[in-house]
Scaffold this active site. Sequence first.
Site, PDB file in Angstrom:
ATOM      1  N   SER A 254       0.825  -1.209   0.000  1.00 27.31           N
ATOM      2  CA  SER A 254       0.000   0.000   0.000  1.00 27.31           C
ATOM      3  C   SER A 254       0.859   1.258   0.000  1.00 27.31           C
ATOM      4  CB  SER A 254      -0.898   0.015   1.234  1.00 27.31           C
ATOM      5  OG  SER A 254      -1.496   1.276   1.363  1.00 27.31           O
ATOM      6  N   THR A 299      -8.705  -0.888   5.100  1.00 29.21           N
ATOM      7  CA  THR A 299      -8.759  -1.246   3.687  1.00 29.21           C
ATOM      8  C   THR A 299      -9.254  -2.673   3.503  1.00 29.21           C
ATOM      9  OG1 THR A 299      -7.489  -1.180   1.630  1.00 29.21           O
ATOM     10  CG2 THR A 299      -6.271  -1.817   3.582  1.00 29.21           C
ATOM     11  N   LYS A 303     -13.683  -3.096   5.472  1.00 32.98           N
ATOM     12  CA  LYS A 303     -14.434  -1.835   5.564  1.00 32.98           C
ATOM     13  C   LYS A 303     -15.854  -2.021   6.098  1.00 32.98           C
ATOM     14  CE  LYS A 303     -11.773   0.586   2.106  1.00 32.98           C
ATOM     15  NZ  LYS A 303     -11.706   1.260   0.838  1.00 32.98           N
ATOM     16  N   ALA A 369     -15.643  -0.609  -1.633  1.00 31.76           N
ATOM     17  CA  ALA A 369     -15.257   0.530  -2.477  1.00 31.76           C
ATOM     18  C   ALA A 369     -16.390   0.880  -3.442  1.00 31.76           C
ATOM     19  CB  ALA A 369     -13.984   0.197  -3.239  1.00 31.76           C
ATOM     20  N   ARG A 389     -19.955  -9.995  -9.436  1.00 39.00           N
ATOM     21  CA  ARG A 389     -19.858 -11.469  -9.479  1.00 39.00           C
ATOM     22  C   ARG A 389     -21.009 -12.097  -8.704  1.00 39.00           C
ATOM     23  NH1 ARG A 389     -14.707 -14.116  -6.665  1.00 39.00           N
ATOM     24  NH2 ARG A 389     -15.701 -13.059  -4.910  1.00 39.00           N
ATOM     25  N   THR A 390     -21.217 -11.634  -7.463  1.00 41.39           N
ATOM     26  CA  THR A 390     -22.366 -12.124  -6.696  1.00 41.39           C
ATOM     27  C   THR A 390     -23.553 -11.228  -7.058  1.00 41.39           C
ATOM     28  OG1 THR A 390     -20.852 -12.759  -4.956  1.00 41.39           O
ATOM     29  CG2 THR A 390     -23.189 -12.659  -4.359  1.00 41.39           C
ATOM     30  N   LEU A 452      -9.995   1.378  -9.994  1.00 47.19           N
ATOM     31  CA  LEU A 452      -9.616   1.789  -8.632  1.00 47.19           C
ATOM     32  C   LEU A 452      -8.268   1.224  -8.191  1.00 47.19           C
ATOM     33  CD1 LEU A 452     -12.504   2.815  -8.447  1.00 47.19           C
ATOM     34  CD2 LEU A 452     -12.644   1.884  -6.153  1.00 47.19           C
ATOM     35  N   TYR A 454      -4.392   0.602  -8.083  1.00 46.95           N
ATOM     36  CA  TYR A 454      -3.219   1.379  -8.493  1.00 46.95           C
ATOM     37  C   TYR A 454      -1.946   0.549  -8.422  1.00 46.95           C
ATOM     38  CZ  TYR A 454      -2.448   1.855  -3.482  1.00 46.95           C
ATOM     39  OH  TYR A 454      -2.248   1.580  -2.147  1.00 46.95           O
TER      40      TYR A 454
END
Length: 508
Positions: A254, A299, A303, A369, A389-390, A452, A454
Amino acid sequence: MEKNDRPKICICLTGKTIAEDLRILERYRSMVDYAELRADCLDPNERFYIRSFPEKAGLPCILTIRRLQDGGKFEDGEGVRLVLFAKALSFPKAEASANYAFVDLECDFKAPVVEEACHTFGTRIVRSLIYRDSLPENLDTAYDRLTLEEDEIPKLTVNPQNSADFIRFLEWSLQRPKRDQILIARGPYGIVSRILAWRLGSMWTYASPLQYGMEMAAPGHFDPQDLVNIYNFDLVDPDTVIYTLIGQHSIAQSLSPYLHNTAFRKMGKNALLVPTPVDSFSDGLKILEMLGGKGAAITVPFKEDVLPFLAIHSTDVKRIGACNTLVWRDSAWAGYNTDADGFERSLLEFLGKQDISGCRATLIGAGGAAKSIALALFRKGAHALVLNRTYSAGRDLARKYDFSYTHLDDRAIDQISEYSNLIVQATSLGMKGESDPINFYEFKGSEAVFDLIYHPSKTVLLKRAEAAGCRTINGYKMLCYQAAGQYKLWMNEPPPDIYAQLEQPESS
Ligand code: NDP
């Protein structure tokens, strides 16, 4: 560690020749305090010269000849090792700095000749015990094996196999009476013991010269430059306020510590953000509280797990149902979410306009997110299609904002085409170089594509979109802007510009 005394770094030199070790040491000289010569890594004919190393190194040196069974490279027998120690420690020079300041001897290595030479000539013994693959059941018993002589430095190395193991080690370390000692937890779960060695009462932390291609001398080592530049080793002291980054193993990569600790340094804040890789949110919270921390960044994948632990939920946390920021307020944890604002700011900058009402967007994902992204798109008046996906999770998220939804497979192709002004990728798929979640969709080239993720800086999805002529952006700017929001909450003041200015490091 006393106030005004910065934590110490010992660089582990594992070169094949003394000259190579000295060359590497030169590059790090200004940032390290001690040099450990790992004589077991030297070519056999180089071992003749180990006596001369401290004088050439010009800083306090530790001699270590680590056996294979303890994770080292020394293959010969104990007799040969004894001779090498004797050779390195004998014939002391009048100038103490020309002699080894320390020698690392395992607690089962009994060598009265070497010990006597050390006591006579002023070399301190680091008495080590290494649990390479585990944590002992009884840490006190293990430690007692090390503390036979008053002037020796006990060094206990353990290898926590999970975050519960690490918590047990941390709790034990923090309660130990102060004395010269070294307490290390190896591997991914132990990185707090490297970054906060000083908090655990260790005399120094070991580091490996990774940026110059030398191997990691032990699992979990940082490069000295990272300890100084990312973890502010030159600034922290016993009063430093700790913040943590709570996540799984992947948080080792991170950029949050880099962003926040650079901002803290720039603004003269005596604060430090430390990553804590854990198996559950409650373990992360325990570590935070044990360290007396005042806040945390949360993270993947915690969350949502954090919600039951909050005494106060911000409006965004309530709406999104996920929290990425903890703040210690009035003796309880308050939860906030800065992801929606961070996304919004980076999106508008990327699109080059403030008004995106009517924009038709595809949102891939329905995790923590994605929930923030959905709120941000809704607030800005965009119309979105949610794919996940779900299926049921995607459906539930979409219904909240009256968005459309469908399956995350080729049944979605036509609908994506209808919602193709903007495509936002908010799943964790792509972090390990996997194929992209909409590989069934062919880009037209007119879509703006926001991933999202990186790390890597360009996912397979972004590469594919770019090749088709789309404008693309990764999650780095969003990370910076959501971090700026966290700074504001923790420090109760506007965040510095540094969050907007720091470029994504090339190596990330
Ligand atoms: P969560 O664990 O809460 O959600 C994960 C999401 O990814 C779910 O939608 C899940 O679908 C989906 N997913 C996981 N594996 C797969 C797979 N193999 N195929 C398809 N879908 C999959 O994570 P977050 O929402 O917190 O984070 C998601 C991503 O966003 C991460 O990569 C994270 O790094 C990034 N992120 C970036 C930020 C930034 O500032 N740039 C901020 C926050 C997150 P399902 O519901 O089916 O499990």
